[in-house]
Structures are given as C-alpha cells and as structure tokens.
Write a protein that holds these residues in place. Structure first.
Motif, PDB file in Angstrom:
ATOM      1  N   LYS A 196      77.598 -14.687  33.012  1.00 18.76           N
ATOM      2  CA  LYS A 196      77.205 -14.439  31.632  1.00 18.76           C
ATOM      3  C   LYS A 196      78.459 -14.441  30.763  1.00 18.76           C
ATOM      4  CE  LYS A 196      73.859 -11.456  30.929  1.00 18.76           C
ATOM      5  NZ  LYS A 196      73.168 -10.162  30.887  1.00 18.76           N
ATOM      6  N   TRP A 197      78.266 -14.489  29.459  1.00 21.98           N
ATOM      7  CA  TRP A 197      79.365 -14.463  28.497  1.00 21.98           C
ATOM      8  C   TRP A 197      79.296 -13.150  27.728  1.00 21.98           C
ATOM      9  CZ3 TRP A 197      82.892 -18.460  27.097  1.00 21.98           C
ATOM     10  CH2 TRP A 197      82.783 -19.614  27.862  1.00 21.98           C
ATOM     11  N   TYR A 198      80.443 -12.489  27.595  1.00 22.28           N
ATOM     12  CA  TYR A 198      80.524 -11.233  26.859  1.00 22.28           C
ATOM     13  C   TYR A 198      81.613 -11.328  25.793  1.00 22.28           C
ATOM     14  CZ  TYR A 198      77.668  -9.168  30.523  1.00 22.28           C
ATOM     15  OH  TYR A 198      76.656  -8.886  31.390  1.00 22.28           O
ATOM     16  N   VAL A 199      81.410 -10.618  24.685  1.00 22.68           N
ATOM     17  CA  VAL A 199      82.389 -10.559  23.607  1.00 22.68           C
ATOM     18  C   VAL A 199      82.908  -9.133  23.516  1.00 22.68           C
ATOM     19  CG1 VAL A 199      82.765 -10.808  21.132  1.00 22.68           C
ATOM     20  CG2 VAL A 199      81.266 -12.375  22.301  1.00 22.68           C
ATOM     21  N   LEU A 200      84.232  -8.990  23.511  1.00 22.73           N
ATOM     22  CA  LEU A 200      84.888  -7.700  23.306  1.00 22.73           C
ATOM     23  C   LEU A 200      85.605  -7.733  21.971  1.00 22.73           C
ATOM     24  CD1 LEU A 200      86.588  -7.044  26.757  1.00 22.73           C
ATOM     25  CD2 LEU A 200      84.569  -5.951  25.862  1.00 22.73           C
ATOM     26  N   ASP A 201      85.483  -6.661  21.213  1.00 20.98           N
ATOM     27  CA  ASP A 201      86.195  -6.558  19.946  1.00 20.98           C
ATOM     28  C   ASP A 201      87.357  -5.594  20.133  1.00 20.98           C
ATOM     29  OD1 ASP A 201      86.998  -6.727  17.359  1.00 20.98           O
ATOM     30  OD2 ASP A 201      85.284  -5.670  16.510  1.00 20.98           O
ATOM     31  N   ALA A 202      88.585  -6.083  19.952  1.00 20.24           N
ATOM     32  CA  ALA A 202      89.780  -5.274  20.191  1.00 20.24           C
ATOM     33  C   ALA A 202      90.293  -4.596  18.935  1.00 20.24           C
ATOM     34  CB  ALA A 202      90.883  -6.152  20.782  1.00 20.24           C
ATOM     35  N   ALA A 203      89.611  -4.721  17.811  1.00 26.12           N
ATOM     36  CA  ALA A 203      90.101  -4.175  16.546  1.00 26.12           C
ATOM     37  C   ALA A 203      90.148  -2.649  16.599  1.00 26.12           C
ATOM     38  CB  ALA A 203      89.216  -4.630  15.403  1.00 26.12           C
ATOM     39  N   GLY A 204      91.333  -2.099  16.392  1.00 29.13           N
ATOM     40  CA  GLY A 204      91.505  -0.661  16.343  1.00 29.13           C
ATOM     41  C   GLY A 204      91.471   0.039  17.684  1.00 29.13           C
ATOM     42  N   LYS A 205      91.404  -0.723  18.771  1.00 26.90           N
ATOM     43  CA  LYS A 205      91.356  -0.130  20.110  1.00 26.90           C
ATOM     44  C   LYS A 205      92.689  -0.357  20.810  1.00 26.90           C
ATOM     45  CE  LYS A 205      86.421  -0.658  20.561  1.00 26.90           C
ATOM     46  NZ  LYS A 205      85.989  -1.646  19.604  1.00 26.90           N
ATOM     47  N   PRO A 206      93.081   0.534  21.717  1.00 26.69           N
ATOM     48  CA  PRO A 206      94.341   0.333  22.439  1.00 26.69           C
ATOM     49  C   PRO A 206      94.308  -0.942  23.276  1.00 26.69           C
ATOM     50  CG  PRO A 206      93.601   2.594  22.665  1.00 26.69           C
ATOM     51  CD  PRO A 206      92.494   1.842  22.002  1.00 26.69           C
ATOM     52  N   LEU A 207      95.445  -1.604  23.338  1.00 23.41           N
ATOM     53  CA  LEU A 207      95.575  -2.858  24.082  1.00 23.41           C
ATOM     54  C   LEU A 207      95.182  -2.692  25.546  1.00 23.41           C
ATOM     55  CD1 LEU A 207      96.877  -5.832  24.030  1.00 23.41           C
ATOM     56  CD2 LEU A 207      98.890  -4.695  24.913  1.00 23.41           C
ATOM     57  N   VAL A 266      84.702 -13.802  29.473  1.00 19.66           N
ATOM     58  CA  VAL A 266      85.003 -12.764  28.494  1.00 19.66           C
ATOM     59  C   VAL A 266      85.702 -13.396  27.291  1.00 19.66           C
ATOM     60  CG1 VAL A 266      86.253 -10.632  28.050  1.00 19.66           C
ATOM     61  CG2 VAL A 266      85.202 -11.001  30.278  1.00 19.66           C
ATOM     62  N   ILE A 267      85.179 -13.102  26.104  1.00 12.39           N
ATOM     63  CA  ILE A 267      85.788 -13.531  24.852  1.00 12.39           C
ATOM     64  C   ILE A 267      86.308 -12.268  24.167  1.00 12.39           C
ATOM     65  CG2 ILE A 267      85.390 -14.642  22.634  1.00 12.39           C
ATOM     66  CD1 ILE A 267      82.859 -15.912  23.987  1.00 12.39           C
ATOM     67  N   VAL A 268      87.601 -12.226  23.881  1.00 14.96           N
ATOM     68  CA  VAL A 268      88.186 -11.082  23.182  1.00 14.96           C
ATOM     69  C   VAL A 268      88.575 -11.540  21.784  1.00 14.96           C
ATOM     70  CG1 VAL A 268      89.950  -9.300  23.220  1.00 14.96           C
ATOM     71  CG2 VAL A 268      89.071 -10.192  25.373  1.00 14.96           C
TER      72      VAL A 268
END
Length: 143
Positions: free
Chosen positions: A14-25, A54-56
C-alpha cells in the motif's frame, strides 16, 4: 494453530503519506522505517520484504529538537587524504532536507539487501505536493 509466514509473491503493498511539518526529524524517520519494513502488518516476516511505499511531504518543515542543529554533524570522507568533510545539521536541513531525512531513515533500516530494497520505496518531497496521486496513498497518522 500455525504461524503464517509471508512470501514475496503474496505481499500486498500500500502507499502511505506522512506529513513531517512541525514534527521531529527522528520521530518521522522511525514511522517511515516501520512502514517501509512492514512491521505494522500482522503477517510481518523478518526475512521477507513485506513493507509498503512511503511518501514523506514537508520534509523541509521537520524540526530538530534540543541543540542538535548546532552540535550534530554529518561527516563524510572524500577518499583523499585529510578530506573529512563536516556539515552541521542546521545547514544540512536548510540546504538538503530530503538527504537529511533519507539518512535518518536509512540508519533505521537493516544493513542488507532488504534495507536497500526498502529504501527504494521511500519518496521524499520538500513541499506539501507530491506526484504520486495516481497510487491513491492513504494518510498515516503518527503515534
């Protein structure tokens, strides 16, 4: 009751999207590595590549906590005598945020052919737009 072992031919990706905005690296990298490896699946098998894509997005908006921006260094050697290059993570995150995230995720994957194959399924983007809409990715909420 028998244990089910996943096979390479039966893996559903499957394909998932992660949003890294404002989150620790690092926290974002942990979640991405877990999804790439397939550890969130009930039929996880350590010796089979059963991870997902995974799409970040918003990698440039990921943050470094504490004094890591000034104290943590990325070091690499060019191969020439005396050419050990050092870059502070603050500069690395400003100039090449995708590379910084890739390094973090790569360090959390196994150092063998399974880890190299999993890293090819990682897609990193600076902004909030990505060009993988045709794959119908699902949003993954971080724990």
């Amino acid at each position: 009751m028998s244990t089910t072992m996943a096979k390479k031919e039966t893996v559903q990706r499957k394909w998932y999207v992660l949003d890294a905005a404002g989150k620790p690296l690092g926290r974002t990298a942990v979640t991405a590595a877990k999804l790439l490896r397939g550890k969130h699946k009930p039929d996880f098998t350590p010796n089979v590549d059963c991870g997902d894509f995974v799409i970040v997005v918003n990698v440039d908006k990921a943050i470094l906590t504490g004094k890591k921006g000034e104290q943590k260094l990325y070091q690499h050697h060019t191969g020439w005598i005396g050419n050990l290059k050092e870059v502070k993570y603050r500069l690395l995150m400003e100039e090449r945020p995708e590379f910084a995230m890739e390094l973090a995720v790569k360090g959390m994957l196994p150092k063998n052919s399974l880890g190299r194959a999993a890293l090819t399924r990682l897609k990193l983007y600076k902004g909030s737009e990505h060009n993988n809409a045709a794959q119908k990715p699902e949003a993954w909420t971080q724990d």
